[in-house]
Design a protein around this motif. Structure first.
Motif, PDB file in Angstrom:
ATOM      1  N   ILE A   1       0.841  -1.199   0.000  1.00  0.00           N
ATOM      2  CA  ILE A   1       0.000   0.000   0.000  1.00  0.00           C
ATOM      3  C   ILE A   1       0.872   1.243   0.000  1.00  0.00           C
ATOM      4  O   ILE A   1       1.818   1.356   0.780  1.00  0.00           O
ATOM      5  CB  ILE A   1      -0.916   0.014   1.237  1.00  0.00           C
ATOM      6  CG1 ILE A   1      -1.947  -1.115   1.154  1.00  0.00           C
ATOM      7  CG2 ILE A   1      -1.638   1.354   1.370  1.00  0.00           C
ATOM      8  CD1 ILE A   1      -2.785  -1.266   2.402  1.00  0.00           C
ATOM      9  N   LYS A   2       0.538   2.187  -0.843  1.00  0.00           N
ATOM     10  CA  LYS A   2       1.203   3.491  -0.858  1.00  0.00           C
ATOM     11  C   LYS A   2       0.529   4.440   0.119  1.00  0.00           C
ATOM     12  O   LYS A   2       1.190   5.081   0.946  1.00  0.00           O
ATOM     13  CB  LYS A   2       1.166   4.067  -2.269  1.00  0.00           C
ATOM     14  CG  LYS A   2       1.906   5.389  -2.418  1.00  0.00           C
ATOM     15  CD  LYS A   2       1.858   5.861  -3.873  1.00  0.00           C
ATOM     16  CE  LYS A   2       2.582   7.188  -4.034  1.00  0.00           C
ATOM     17  NZ  LYS A   2       2.529   7.653  -5.454  1.00  0.00           N
TER      18      LYS A   2
ATOM     19  N   SER B   1     -13.419   5.331   0.883  1.00  0.00           N
ATOM     20  CA  SER B   1     -12.016   4.998   1.119  1.00  0.00           C
ATOM     21  C   SER B   1     -11.370   4.707  -0.226  1.00  0.00           C
ATOM     22  O   SER B   1     -11.971   4.064  -1.089  1.00  0.00           O
ATOM     23  CB  SER B   1     -11.866   3.793   2.056  1.00  0.00           C
ATOM     24  OG  SER B   1     -12.258   2.599   1.413  1.00  0.00           O
ATOM     25  N   SER B   2     -10.163   5.227  -0.413  1.00  0.00           N
ATOM     26  CA  SER B   2      -9.453   5.047  -1.673  1.00  0.00           C
ATOM     27  C   SER B   2      -8.025   4.615  -1.363  1.00  0.00           C
ATOM     28  O   SER B   2      -7.272   5.341  -0.712  1.00  0.00           O
ATOM     29  CB  SER B   2      -9.447   6.349  -2.480  1.00  0.00           C
ATOM     30  OG  SER B   2      -8.785   6.168  -3.716  1.00  0.00           O
ATOM     31  N   THR B   3      -7.677   3.408  -1.796  1.00  0.00           N
ATOM     32  CA  THR B   3      -6.367   2.830  -1.512  1.00  0.00           C
ATOM     33  C   THR B   3      -5.508   2.850  -2.770  1.00  0.00           C
ATOM     34  O   THR B   3      -5.918   2.326  -3.817  1.00  0.00           O
ATOM     35  CB  THR B   3      -6.507   1.386  -1.003  1.00  0.00           C
ATOM     36  OG1 THR B   3      -7.385   1.363   0.127  1.00  0.00           O
ATOM     37  CG2 THR B   3      -5.153   0.820  -0.604  1.00  0.00           C
ATOM     38  N   SER B   4      -4.344   3.469  -2.664  1.00  0.00           N
ATOM     39  CA  SER B   4      -3.381   3.508  -3.766  1.00  0.00           C
ATOM     40  C   SER B   4      -2.244   2.539  -3.459  1.00  0.00           C
ATOM     41  O   SER B   4      -1.779   2.460  -2.322  1.00  0.00           O
ATOM     42  CB  SER B   4      -2.819   4.919  -3.935  1.00  0.00           C
ATOM     43  OG  SER B   4      -3.858   5.841  -4.198  1.00  0.00           O
ATOM     44  N   PHE B   5      -1.787   1.831  -4.473  1.00  0.00           N
ATOM     45  CA  PHE B   5      -0.771   0.803  -4.310  1.00  0.00           C
ATOM     46  C   PHE B   5       0.494   1.157  -5.067  1.00  0.00           C
ATOM     47  O   PHE B   5       0.466   1.920  -6.029  1.00  0.00           O
ATOM     48  CB  PHE B   5      -1.319  -0.553  -4.761  1.00  0.00           C
ATOM     49  CG  PHE B   5      -2.535  -0.971  -3.981  1.00  0.00           C
ATOM     50  CD1 PHE B   5      -2.419  -1.678  -2.801  1.00  0.00           C
ATOM     51  CD2 PHE B   5      -3.792  -0.604  -4.415  1.00  0.00           C
ATOM     52  CE1 PHE B   5      -3.532  -2.025  -2.071  1.00  0.00           C
ATOM     53  CE2 PHE B   5      -4.921  -0.951  -3.696  1.00  0.00           C
ATOM     54  CZ  PHE B   5      -4.790  -1.661  -2.512  1.00  0.00           C
ATOM     55  N   ARG B   6       1.580   0.591  -4.625  1.00  0.00           N
ATOM     56  CA  ARG B   6       2.890   0.905  -5.219  1.00  0.00           C
ATOM     57  C   ARG B   6       3.002   0.397  -6.647  1.00  0.00           C
ATOM     58  O   ARG B   6       3.841   0.864  -7.406  1.00  0.00           O
ATOM     59  CB  ARG B   6       4.006   0.344  -4.334  1.00  0.00           C
ATOM     60  CG  ARG B   6       4.021   0.963  -2.945  1.00  0.00           C
ATOM     61  CD  ARG B   6       5.237   0.554  -2.138  1.00  0.00           C
ATOM     62  NE  ARG B   6       5.160   1.057  -0.770  1.00  0.00           N
ATOM     63  CZ  ARG B   6       5.436   2.298  -0.401  1.00  0.00           C
ATOM     64  NH1 ARG B   6       5.826   3.183  -1.307  1.00  0.00           N
ATOM     65  NH2 ARG B   6       5.321   2.667   0.861  1.00  0.00           N
ATOM     66  N   ASN B   7       2.170  -0.568  -7.021  1.00  0.00           N
ATOM     67  CA  ASN B   7       2.186  -1.055  -8.406  1.00  0.00           C
ATOM     68  C   ASN B   7       1.222  -0.274  -9.289  1.00  0.00           C
ATOM     69  O   ASN B   7       0.846  -0.739 -10.361  1.00  0.00           O
ATOM     70  CB  ASN B   7       1.832  -2.544  -8.438  1.00  0.00           C
ATOM     71  CG  ASN B   7       0.425  -2.816  -7.944  1.00  0.00           C
ATOM     72  OD1 ASN B   7      -0.314  -1.897  -7.558  1.00  0.00           O
ATOM     73  ND2 ASN B   7       0.039  -4.084  -7.933  1.00  0.00           N
ATOM     74  N   GLU B   8       0.788   0.907  -8.806  1.00  0.00           N
ATOM     75  CA  GLU B   8      -0.117   1.817  -9.524  1.00  0.00           C
ATOM     76  C   GLU B   8      -1.564   1.347  -9.516  1.00  0.00           C
ATOM     77  O   GLU B   8      -2.420   1.942 -10.180  1.00  0.00           O
ATOM     78  CB  GLU B   8       0.348   2.063 -10.967  1.00  0.00           C
ATOM     79  CG  GLU B   8       1.718   2.726 -11.048  1.00  0.00           C
ATOM     80  CD  GLU B   8       2.134   3.046 -12.475  1.00  0.00           C
ATOM     81  OE1 GLU B   8       1.386   2.669 -13.410  1.00  0.00           O
ATOM     82  OE2 GLU B   8       3.177   3.668 -12.653  1.00  0.00           O
ATOM     83  N   GLY B   9      -1.869   0.300  -8.759  1.00  0.00           N
ATOM     84  CA  GLY B   9      -3.256  -0.130  -8.624  1.00  0.00           C
ATOM     85  C   GLY B   9      -4.025   0.800  -7.698  1.00  0.00           C
ATOM     86  O   GLY B   9      -3.446   1.548  -6.897  1.00  0.00           O
ATOM     87  N   ASN B  10      -5.347   0.760  -7.809  1.00  0.00           N
ATOM     88  CA  ASN B  10      -6.197   1.590  -6.965  1.00  0.00           C
ATOM     89  C   ASN B  10      -7.504   0.861  -6.676  1.00  0.00           C
ATOM     90  O   ASN B  10      -8.068   0.197  -7.547  1.00  0.00           O
ATOM     91  CB  ASN B  10      -6.492   2.931  -7.647  1.00  0.00           C
ATOM     92  CG  ASN B  10      -7.339   3.846  -6.788  1.00  0.00           C
ATOM     93  OD1 ASN B  10      -8.565   3.822  -6.862  1.00  0.00           O
ATOM     94  ND2 ASN B  10      -6.694   4.653  -5.968  1.00  0.00           N
TER      95      ASN B  10
END
Length: 217
Positions: free
Chosen positions: A130-131, A147-156
Motif C-alpha cells: 500500500i502506498k 475509502s481510496s487505496t493507492s498501491f505501489r504497483n499503480e493499482g487503486n
C-alpha cells in the motif's frame, strides 16, 4: 479470476492503521456509531463488470451478507465466483487499526454535498504494497463515505458507501467498488445493495469459519 483475489487481498491490507491525535479521535467516533449492534444479516444484490485482458465478465448476483463484531464477514451467494465468498470483506468495511500507519488529517472538504474530514494513512513499513489510504469521514454522522487505496504497483481500489437508518442503527444502503490494476491489465466496478436487515440474531462464530470447498483452489 485473479482480479478478485487482488481485491480481496487489498481490502485485507486496507484494514490496518497508526494515527495522529485528531485522526484517532475521528475513527474512534466512527467506531462508536452503532452502540448495541452485535451482528446483522441483510439481503445482498450485486451487479459487477470486470475486464481482464480480453475477458469480460458481468454477473448479477443475489444472496445474504452476514456481519458480526468485530470485523467478521460472510457472504452466501447463488452462484458467482469463489473469490467473492472467499473474500467477503470486499462488500463490507473494516475500520483501520491505527497503529500500523502514520496519518494526517489533510483537510475539511465537501463530498456529495456533505462536509467531510479527509484523512490520509501511510504505512510505516516501506515494504508494504500500500502506498496510502485516503478516507472521507462525514463530519456530522461519522460514517466513512469513501475509502481510496493507492498501491505501489499503480493499482487503486475505491469504495463509495451510502448509508441508511434502519431502526436504531446506521447501516449500508449501497456500496460501490471501483478497482484498477494496470499491472494485471484488469479493471472492475460493481455495486452492492443491502436490504431486509435483521439485527442481533446471536450469529454463531462457527457461521464465519471458512468453507474448505470455497477456500481450496
Amino acid at each position: 479470476m485473479k482480479w478478485y483475489l487482488g481485491i480481496g487481498l487489498l481490502v485485507a491490507f486496507a484494514t490496518a492503521a497508526g494515527a495522529d491525535e485528531q485522526t484517532e479521535k475521528i475513527f474512534s467516533r466512527a467506531r462508536a456509531l452503532n452502540p448495541g449492534l452485535q451482528d446483522f444479516k441483510a439481503q445482498l444484490d450485486i451487479q459487477m463488470q470486470a475486464d481482464m485482458g480480453p475477458i469480460h465478465y458481468k454477473p448479477k448476483l443475489q444472496g445474504t451478507y452476514y456481519f458480526k463484531q468485530a470485523n467478521q464477514h460472510k457472504i452466501e451467494l447463488s452462484g458467482g465466483p469463489k473469490e467473492i465468498r472467499k473474500y467477503p470483506a470486499i462488500f463490507g468495511f473494516n475500520y483501520p487499526q491505527m497503529e500500523r500507519f502514520d496519518s494526517t488529517m489533510v483537510e475539511e472538504s465537501v463530498f456529495k454535498g456533505r462536509p467531510v474530514f479527509h484523512c490520509r494513512l501511510v504505512p510505516k513499513w516501506n515494504g508494504d504494497n500500500i502506498k496510502q489510504i485516503d478516507y472521507l469521514v462525514d463530519k456530522e454522522q461519522y460514517t466513512v463515505a469513501q475509502s481510496s487505496t493507492s498501491f505501489r504497483n499503480e493499482g487503486n481500489l475505491t469504495l463509495d458507501i451510502d448509508y441508511t437508518k434502519v431502526g436504531n442503527f446506521t447501516v449500508f444502503e449501497s456500496l460501490k467498488v471501483t478497482a484498477d490494476f494496470p499491472s494485471m491489465s484488469a479493471s472492475a466496478n460493481g455495486e452492492a445493495k443491502y436490504s431486509h436487515y435483521s439485527f442481533n440474531q446471536n450469529l454463531p462464530n462457527s457461521l464465519f469459519q471458512k468453507d474448505k470447498r470455497v477456500s481450496s483452489r
